[in-house]
Design a protein around this motif. Structure first.
Motif, PDB file in Angstrom:
ATOM      1  N   LEU A  37       0.842  -1.189   0.000  1.00  0.00           N
ATOM      2  CA  LEU A  37       0.000   0.000   0.000  1.00  0.00           C
ATOM      3  C   LEU A  37       0.880   1.244   0.000  1.00  0.00           C
ATOM      4  N   TYR A  38       0.556   2.193  -0.885  1.00  0.00           N
ATOM      5  CA  TYR A  38       1.346   3.423  -0.998  1.00  0.00           C
ATOM      6  C   TYR A  38       0.416   4.638  -1.031  1.00  0.00           C
ATOM      7  N   ALA A  39       0.928   5.729  -0.525  1.00  0.00           N
ATOM      8  CA  ALA A  39       0.204   7.003  -0.580  1.00  0.00           C
ATOM      9  C   ALA A  39       1.209   8.128  -0.790  1.00  0.00           C
TER      10      ALA A  39
ATOM     11  N   SER B  76      -9.360   1.298 -11.929  1.00  0.00           N
ATOM     12  CA  SER B  76      -8.978   1.368 -13.334  1.00  0.00           C
ATOM     13  C   SER B  76      -8.453   0.015 -13.776  1.00  0.00           C
ATOM     14  N   THR B  77      -8.612  -0.289 -15.053  1.00  0.00           N
ATOM     15  CA  THR B  77      -8.057  -1.526 -15.602  1.00  0.00           C
ATOM     16  C   THR B  77      -6.570  -1.400 -15.873  1.00  0.00           C
ATOM     17  N   ASN B  78      -6.038  -0.172 -15.739  1.00  0.00           N
ATOM     18  CA  ASN B  78      -4.639   0.090 -16.076  1.00  0.00           C
ATOM     19  C   ASN B  78      -3.859   0.459 -14.818  1.00  0.00           C
ATOM     20  N   ILE B  79      -2.812  -0.305 -14.524  1.00  0.00           N
ATOM     21  CA  ILE B  79      -2.025  -0.075 -13.317  1.00  0.00           C
ATOM     22  C   ILE B  79      -1.300   1.264 -13.369  1.00  0.00           C
ATOM     23  N   LEU B  80      -0.962   1.736 -14.565  1.00  0.00           N
ATOM     24  CA  LEU B  80      -0.290   3.033 -14.676  1.00  0.00           C
ATOM     25  C   LEU B  80      -1.242   4.171 -14.318  1.00  0.00           C
ATOM     26  N   ALA B  81      -2.532   4.000 -14.622  1.00  0.00           N
ATOM     27  CA  ALA B  81      -3.530   4.983 -14.199  1.00  0.00           C
ATOM     28  C   ALA B  81      -3.680   4.952 -12.684  1.00  0.00           C
ATOM     29  N   GLN B  82      -3.610   3.762 -12.101  1.00  0.00           N
ATOM     30  CA  GLN B  82      -3.672   3.642 -10.644  1.00  0.00           C
ATOM     31  C   GLN B  82      -2.486   4.343  -9.998  1.00  0.00           C
ATOM     32  N   LEU B  83      -1.321   4.205 -10.596  1.00  0.00           N
ATOM     33  CA  LEU B  83      -0.123   4.879 -10.088  1.00  0.00           C
ATOM     34  C   LEU B  83      -0.309   6.391 -10.118  1.00  0.00           C
ATOM     35  N   GLU B  84      -0.816   6.922 -11.221  1.00  0.00           N
ATOM     36  CA  GLU B  84      -1.016   8.357 -11.329  1.00  0.00           C
ATOM     37  C   GLU B  84      -2.052   8.848 -10.332  1.00  0.00           C
ATOM     38  N   ALA B  85      -3.121   8.037 -10.137  1.00  0.00           N
ATOM     39  CA  ALA B  85      -4.157   8.422  -9.173  1.00  0.00           C
ATOM     40  C   ALA B  85      -3.590   8.465  -7.759  1.00  0.00           C
ATOM     41  N   THR B  86      -2.705   7.536  -7.437  1.00  0.00           N
ATOM     42  CA  THR B  86      -2.072   7.517  -6.116  1.00  0.00           C
ATOM     43  C   THR B  86      -1.174   8.738  -5.937  1.00  0.00           C
ATOM     44  N   CYS B  87      -0.406   9.049  -6.957  1.00  0.00           N
ATOM     45  CA  CYS B  87       0.467  10.229  -6.890  1.00  0.00           C
ATOM     46  C   CYS B  87      -0.352  11.519  -6.760  1.00  0.00           C
ATOM     47  N   ALA B  88      -1.557  11.513  -7.361  1.00  0.00           N
ATOM     48  CA  ALA B  88      -2.410  12.703  -7.328  1.00  0.00           C
ATOM     49  C   ALA B  88      -3.210  12.820  -6.036  1.00  0.00           C
ATOM     50  N   GLY B  89      -3.076  11.826  -5.139  1.00  0.00           N
ATOM     51  CA  GLY B  89      -3.747  11.906  -3.861  1.00  0.00           C
ATOM     52  C   GLY B  89      -5.199  11.459  -3.862  1.00  0.00           C
ATOM     53  N   ALA B  90      -5.584  10.587  -4.818  1.00  0.00           N
ATOM     54  CA  ALA B  90      -6.968  10.123  -4.899  1.00  0.00           C
ATOM     55  C   ALA B  90      -7.283   9.035  -3.876  1.00  0.00           C
ATOM     56  N   GLY B  91      -6.288   8.568  -3.165  1.00  0.00           N
ATOM     57  CA  GLY B  91      -6.487   7.521  -2.181  1.00  0.00           C
ATOM     58  C   GLY B  91      -5.189   6.796  -1.924  1.00  0.00           C
ATOM     59  N   ILE B  92      -5.296   5.592  -1.361  1.00  0.00           N
ATOM     60  CA  ILE B  92      -4.122   4.753  -1.096  1.00  0.00           C
ATOM     61  C   ILE B  92      -4.096   3.651  -2.148  1.00  0.00           C
ATOM     62  N   GLY B  93      -3.007   3.559  -2.863  1.00  0.00           N
ATOM     63  CA  GLY B  93      -2.895   2.603  -3.957  1.00  0.00           C
ATOM     64  C   GLY B  93      -2.238   1.308  -3.534  1.00  0.00           C
TER      65      GLY B  93
ATOM     66  N   PHE C 143       8.033  -1.903  -7.947  1.00  0.00           N
ATOM     67  CA  PHE C 143       8.788  -1.392  -9.090  1.00  0.00           C
ATOM     68  C   PHE C 143       8.098  -0.203  -9.771  1.00  0.00           C
ATOM     69  N   LEU C 144       6.793  -0.040  -9.544  1.00  0.00           N
ATOM     70  CA  LEU C 144       6.111   1.140 -10.057  1.00  0.00           C
ATOM     71  C   LEU C 144       6.057   2.253  -9.020  1.00  0.00           C
ATOM     72  N   ALA C 145       5.843   1.882  -7.766  1.00  0.00           N
ATOM     73  CA  ALA C 145       5.728   2.890  -6.705  1.00  0.00           C
ATOM     74  C   ALA C 145       6.992   3.738  -6.591  1.00  0.00           C
ATOM     75  N   ILE C 146       8.164   3.117  -6.797  1.00  0.00           N
ATOM     76  CA  ILE C 146       9.409   3.879  -6.672  1.00  0.00           C
ATOM     77  C   ILE C 146       9.569   4.892  -7.800  1.00  0.00           C
ATOM     78  N   ARG C 147       8.758   4.737  -8.858  1.00  0.00           N
ATOM     79  CA  ARG C 147       8.785   5.709  -9.948  1.00  0.00           C
ATOM     80  C   ARG C 147       7.933   6.929  -9.634  1.00  0.00           C
ATOM     81  N   GLY C 148       7.043   6.770  -8.618  1.00  0.00           N
ATOM     82  CA  GLY C 148       6.144   7.862  -8.284  1.00  0.00           C
ATOM     83  C   GLY C 148       6.832   9.072  -7.698  1.00  0.00           C
ATOM     84  N   GLY C 149       7.982   8.873  -7.063  1.00  0.00           N
ATOM     85  CA  GLY C 149       8.735   9.992  -6.515  1.00  0.00           C
ATOM     86  C   GLY C 149       8.246  10.441  -5.152  1.00  0.00           C
TER      87      GLY C 149
END
Length: 303
Positions: free
Chosen positions: A174-176, A226-243, A248-254
């Motif tokens: 879980l990431y936020a 979302s059906t797309n994990i990259l959209a989920q990553l962007e939503a998490t970075c944008a503060g839409a909730g806890i992803g 390997f994707l979360a570390i790209r979020g910064g």
């Protein structure tokens, strides 16, 4: 098949059309690869079926798929096609050992983007005449799917007639974003975690048993899906909730950090799959090795 096929009536060129359908799973795509009209592909395959006295292709959910006999015929025909290509190279004075043709691989969106793309890019440096096609989707892999040389799936594919091997393990957590946690507070217990919105897949459209939100994030309600994990990553970075994201994707979020709240990261795996009748082909082996090298050299990003 009844009786014996008269080899003299068998047109080797018709086998090229069957191979094109096997490689693409689409009549139009096969026609493009052969630079002919799709009706020509259909006519030549039907002619081959008539000569052999068996059904070689049939309509499937995702396009045209080969029957079991069709796959056997195609694999026996493949060395003929490769020999023709080598003969053409020799006639042109080309003596390199590089791969040619089209190679199709399917993979989940995130892993395909983060790991398969760089592996294939380096492979094309070594084999510039190789065309690669990457199809990304997070779905259950079954034998009914046509037109792939290699496939990567979350967990183990359900088709027992596929050759499968574990490609790599990876962790899901879980990431936020820092901004989200500053605004809503960081949950430290499971009860507190349940009051936050989960970002995850659309449950009704997800057919991968290992990705079960009820097991991975019990008690949380998914309110951004979302059906797309990259959209989920962007939503998490944008503060839409806890992803619920792979490391390997979360570390790209910064700006993301793990939200533990008493639970441990979850360990899942990616499986590499190929049809048993094609796993020994040189292109399959070379791409397979490139993928294993990629995950081996970047293991710290996965776990």
């Amino acid at each position: 098949m009844s009786g014996t096929v008269d080899v003299r009536s068998l047109r080797a060129d018709d086998l090229r059309y069957l191979l094109a359908v096997a490689n693409t799973g689409r009549l139009v795509a096969a026609a493009d690869a052969l630079a002919v009209d799709h009706t020509t592909v259909s006519r030549r395959v039907r002619a081959l079926e008539k000569t052999l006295g068996v059904r070689l292709v049939e309509r499937g959910a995702d396009g045209w798929e080969l029957t079991e006999t069709g796959r056997a015929v195609a694999e026996h025909a493949r060395p003929i096609q490769e020999a023709v290509e080598r003969a053409a190279k020799a006639a042109a004075g080309v003596h390199d050992d590089s791969l040619t043709g089209t190679f199709r691989i399917t993979a989940p969106d995130g892993f395909g983007t983060a790991f398969v793309v760089p592996a294939l890019a380096r492979l094309r440096d070594q084999h510039p005449n190789l065309s690669v096609e990457l199809i990304t989707a997070t779905r259950q892999l079954g034998l009914h799917q046509s037109g792939f040389d290699l496939a990567i799936a979350v967990g183990k594919p359900v088709a027992s007639r596929l050759y499968t091997e574990r490609l790599t393990d990876y962790t899901l957590d879980l990431y936020a974003s820092d901004e989200y946690l500053a605004r809503y507070g960081e949950p430290t217990t499971m009860d507190e975690l349940k009051t936050h919105s989960l970002i995850f897949y659309i449950d009704s459209l997800l057919q991968v048993g290992d990705l079960d939100a009820a097991k991975l994030a019990p008690g949380m309600t998914a309110r951004f899906t979302s059906t797309n994990i990259l959209a989920q990553l962007e939503a998490t970075c944008a503060g839409a909730g806890i992803g619920l994201l792979p490391k390997f994707l979360a570390i790209r979020g910064g700006n993301l950090r793990a939200v533990r709240a008493g639970q441990k990261p979850m360990l899942l795996s990616f499986t590499l799959a190929a049809r048993r009748d094609s796993v020994t082909r040189r292109p399959v082996q070379i791409v397979r090795d490139a993928l294993h090298d990629e995950v081996r050299s970047r293991r710290a990003e996965l776990i």
